[in-house]
Design a protein around this motif. Structure first.
Motif, short mmCIF file in Angstrom:
data_model
loop_
_atom_site.label_atom_id
_atom_site.label_comp_id
_atom_site.label_asym_id
_atom_site.label_seq_id
_atom_site.Cartn_x
_atom_site.Cartn_y
_atom_site.Cartn_z
N PHE A 1 -9.45 -4.15 8.47
CA PHE A 1 -8.26 -4.54 7.67
C PHE A 1 -8.65 -5.19 6.13
CE2 PHE A 1 -6.02 -8.52 6.55
CZ PHE A 1 -4.77 -7.90 6.32
N LEU A 2 -9.70 -5.52 6.03
CA LEU A 2 -10.02 -6.32 4.78
C LEU A 2 -10.46 -5.16 3.88
CD1 LEU A 2 -12.78 -9.18 5.69
CD2 LEU A 2 -10.28 -9.27 4.70
N VAL A 3 -11.27 -3.96 4.13
CA VAL A 3 -11.45 -2.84 3.28
C VAL A 3 -9.98 -2.36 2.81
CG1 VAL A 3 -12.28 -0.29 3.12
CG2 VAL A 3 -13.63 -2.50 4.57
N SER A 4 -9.04 -2.07 3.83
CA SER A 4 -7.74 -1.56 3.69
C SER A 4 -7.10 -2.53 2.68
CB SER A 4 -6.82 -1.23 4.82
OG SER A 4 -7.59 -0.37 5.65
N LEU A 5 -7.01 -3.88 2.89
CA LEU A 5 -6.52 -4.84 1.81
C LEU A 5 -6.89 -4.74 0.64
CD1 LEU A 5 -4.63 -7.25 1.80
CD2 LEU A 5 -6.54 -8.49 2.16
N VAL A 6 -8.28 -4.50 0.36
CA VAL A 6 -8.86 -4.52 -0.99
C VAL A 6 -8.27 -3.25 -1.64
CG1 VAL A 6 -10.93 -4.13 -2.44
CG2 VAL A 6 -10.90 -5.75 -0.57
N GLY A 7 -8.13 -1.95 -0.95
CA GLY A 7 -7.75 -0.97 -1.56
C GLY A 7 -6.12 -0.90 -1.87
N THR A 8 -5.46 -1.62 -1.03
CA THR A 8 -4.12 -1.58 -1.23
C THR A 8 -3.65 -2.63 -2.50
OG1 THR A 8 -3.61 -1.33 1.20
CG2 THR A 8 -1.87 -2.18 0.06
N ILE A 9 -4.65 -3.72 -2.54
CA ILE A 9 -4.22 -4.53 -3.57
C ILE A 9 -4.35 -3.79 -4.81
CG2 ILE A 9 -4.98 -6.57 -4.71
CD1 ILE A 9 -5.53 -7.77 -2.04
N THR A 10 -5.58 -3.02 -5.01
CA THR A 10 -6.11 -2.26 -6.17
C THR A 10 -4.75 -1.13 -6.56
OG1 THR A 10 -8.38 -2.60 -5.60
CG2 THR A 10 -7.75 -0.69 -7.32
N ALA A 11 -4.57 -0.41 -5.61
CA ALA A 11 -3.41 0.52 -5.72
C ALA A 11 -1.94 -0.13 -6.35
CB ALA A 11 -2.88 1.21 -4.41
N THR A 12 -1.68 -1.32 -5.57
CA THR A 12 -0.51 -1.80 -5.92
C THR A 12 -0.62 -2.41 -7.49
OG1 THR A 12 -0.31 -2.78 -3.80
CG2 THR A 12 0.91 -4.11 -5.55
N ALA A 13 -1.89 -2.82 -7.90
CA ALA A 13 -1.85 -3.44 -9.28
C ALA A 13 -1.68 -2.35 -10.04
CB ALA A 13 -3.32 -4.05 -9.52
N LEU A 14 -2.41 -1.05 -9.88
CA LEU A 14 -2.17 -0.10 -10.88
C LEU A 14 -0.77 0.48 -10.74
CD1 LEU A 14 -5.57 1.74 -10.07
CD2 LEU A 14 -5.07 0.35 -12.15
N LEU A 15 -0.05 0.64 -9.70
CA LEU A 15 1.22 1.33 -9.48
C LEU A 15 2.44 0.38 -9.97
CD1 LEU A 15 1.07 2.85 -6.01
CD2 LEU A 15 0.70 3.87 -8.09
N THR A 16 2.12 -1.07 -10.22
CA THR A 16 2.93 -1.83 -10.67
C THR A 16 2.95 -1.73 -12.33
OG1 THR A 16 2.41 -3.67 -9.07
CG2 THR A 16 3.48 -4.33 -11.32
N ALA A 17 2.02 -1.18 -12.90
CA ALA A 17 2.15 -0.93 -14.19
C ALA A 17 2.83 0.48 -14.43
CB ALA A 17 0.61 -0.84 -14.82
N VAL A 18 2.38 1.56 -13.71
CA VAL A 18 3.20 2.64 -13.69
C VAL A 18 4.75 2.31 -13.62
CG1 VAL A 18 3.38 4.92 -12.81
CG2 VAL A 18 1.22 3.90 -13.05
N THR A 19 5.40 1.51 -12.37
CA THR A 19 6.64 1.60 -12.23
C THR A 19 7.16 0.73 -13.51
OG1 THR A 19 6.19 1.27 -9.85
CG2 THR A 19 8.25 0.69 -10.64
N SER A 20 6.54 -0.46 -13.86
CA SER A 20 7.11 -1.17 -15.06
C SER A 20 7.34 -0.34 -16.18
CB SER A 20 6.35 -2.43 -15.26
OG SER A 20 5.09 -1.88 -15.91
#
Length: 443
Positions: free
Chosen positions: A209-228
């Protein structure tokens, strides 16, 4: 002359047998018997009535002239709508009887029937700049994936591959050897053995879960910039998204960690009294506490669900981002909750449709076969881990963009509704004249 707007009595114009410019004195209304002085000729009766001239049309058939108007004569104003009194008659003399009658001034149902409504809102990017519906938010997330698929696919694929490689290596080299989960399927195992097995399962799940959470947070941060940027119709590369998200990435990790600690503390506070009490009363209190902790945790998570996009896009700190999310969600809790749950259901169902066949294929190719799913202590081997990991990677290509995109678009939607963000977005996108006098911004 009748004073009703847009209407005139027949026979009252200067063309009623009277020369223009000729003045006549009004007759007293109380002259007995309607007699005329001897030195004046008798006059024709004025106004509508049974003694009209034969040249006048009947009252019910009078209509406005259809030919070109006389030079210098202003056209009559449009007839009043139904809200002014009795409904105007319809027919060949009064304009069209279909939709948009009275020359476009409105259908008989009311004013504006033939207008067509306000102009559409500007749409420089994946969403129109106005308050959004549920379908438009989901469509905006999918449109971002479709329009900027190179950047979205590159980010999601890279993060998903890194996550799965780490998870597969941990499961194949470390976690499976120390799991000791065979006691869970053994009816003769002691309580201590079963507790040890449950601890091993929780440890394995926690690490993954922790490994997946780190990856999910990273992807969310980058995709937030793309969507904006997609909202403004501006493309962004992976490098630009990383440079934009990197300064806020550690704060985003801190925000997510704070939310997890908050949820854990709520669960402990609600469940601990029943666990300490023990017995039947303790079990009942534990059940009530568990339900209460779930309700409180869901309430807080929804309230702070817009904190990540607020932190990333407004360059806020953790505390201010939480306050911004609480302000934006206030009064719209159920709407935000419903959209978030719907997006999670859609993303995870699609991911499961993709991942489950790969998991079954991996189990079928492993030494234990499909029967290994029913054996708690079976070792599925590297074949299963690799094949199921490929399915998880493909599923992540869908879950990452949808969940991140919906969060960003929901944040934008709430700011449009509360703070008229559409005006700022239109200016940033270079839309000319949006929000200035004479234009109608989306509302």
């Amino acid at each position: 002359m009748n004073d009703t707007p847009g209407w005139a009595s027949p026979g009252s114009a200067p063309s009623d047998g009277q020369e223009p410019g000729t003045s006549t004195s009004p007759e007293p209304a109380d002259r007995p018997g309607g007699t005329q002085p001897a030195d004046q000729p008798a006059k024709k009766p004025q106004g509508p009535g049974p003694q009209w001239s034969p040249q006048q049309p009947p009252p019910g058939q009078w209509s406005a002239p259809t030919g070109p108007p006389n030079p210098g004569q202003a056209p009559p104003p449009p007839p009043p709508g139904p809200g002014w009194g009795t409904r105007p008659p319809t027919g060949p003399g009064y304009g069209p009887t279909g939709p948009g009658g009275y020359g476009g001034y409105g259908a008989p149902g009311g004013w504006g029937g033939g207008w067509g409504g306000p102009p559409p809102a500007a749409k420089p990017g994946v969403i129109p700049l106005r308050p959004l519906g549920v379908g438009e938010i989901l469509d905006g997330a999918v449109s971002t994936m479709r329009t900027y698929w190179r950047t979205v696919l590159g980010i999601s694929l890279t993060v998903a591959i890194v996550i799965e490689v780490i998870v597969v290596l941990l499961q194949g080299l470390v976690l499976d050897e120390s799991a000791g989960t065979a006691a869970l399927g053994d009816a003769s195992a002691t309580v201590d053995e079963q507790l040890d097995a449950m601890g091993s399962v929780l440890l394995n799940s926690g690490v993954i879960f922790l490994v997946s959470l780190v990856g999910t947070i990273t992807a969310t941060a980058l995709l937030t910039a793309v969507t904006s940027r997609a909202v403004l119709g501006k493309p962004v590369t992976t490098g630009e998204a990383w440079r934009d998200a990197r300064p806020q990435l550690l704060k985003l990790f801190g925000l997510i960690l704070l939310l997890l600690v908050m949820v854990t503390a709520i669960a402990v506070v609600c469940v601990l009294p029943g666990a300490l009490l023990g017995g039947a009363a303790g079990d009942a209190l534990t059940a009530i506490g568990s339900i209460g902790s779930i309700l409180v945790a869901v309430s807080l998570l929804v309230r702070f669900s817009l904190a990540p996009p607020a932190l990333m896009l407004e360059k806020q700190g953790i505390k201010k981002a939480l306050a911004r999310s609480a302000k934006l969600v206030r009064g719209s809790w159920w709407r935000v909750f419903g959209i978030q749950v719907l997006s999670l259901i859609i993303a995870n169902v699609v991911a499961m449709i993709i991942a489950v066949p790969f998991a079954l294929l991996g189990a079928a190719l492993s030494p234990g076969g499909l029967s290994a799913f029913t054996d708690a202590g079976a070792d599925l081997g590297w074949t299963y881990l690799v094949v199921s990991g490929i399915g998880s990677v493909i599923g992540s290509l869908i879950t990452f963009p949808i969940t991140a995109g919906v969060a960003v678009l929901l944040y934008v939607d709430q700011r449009i509704r509360r703070e008229a963000l559409d005006l700022d977005l239109a200016r940033a996108a270079g839309v000319q004249g949006y929000g200035t006098p004479g234009t109608t911004p989306g509302s």
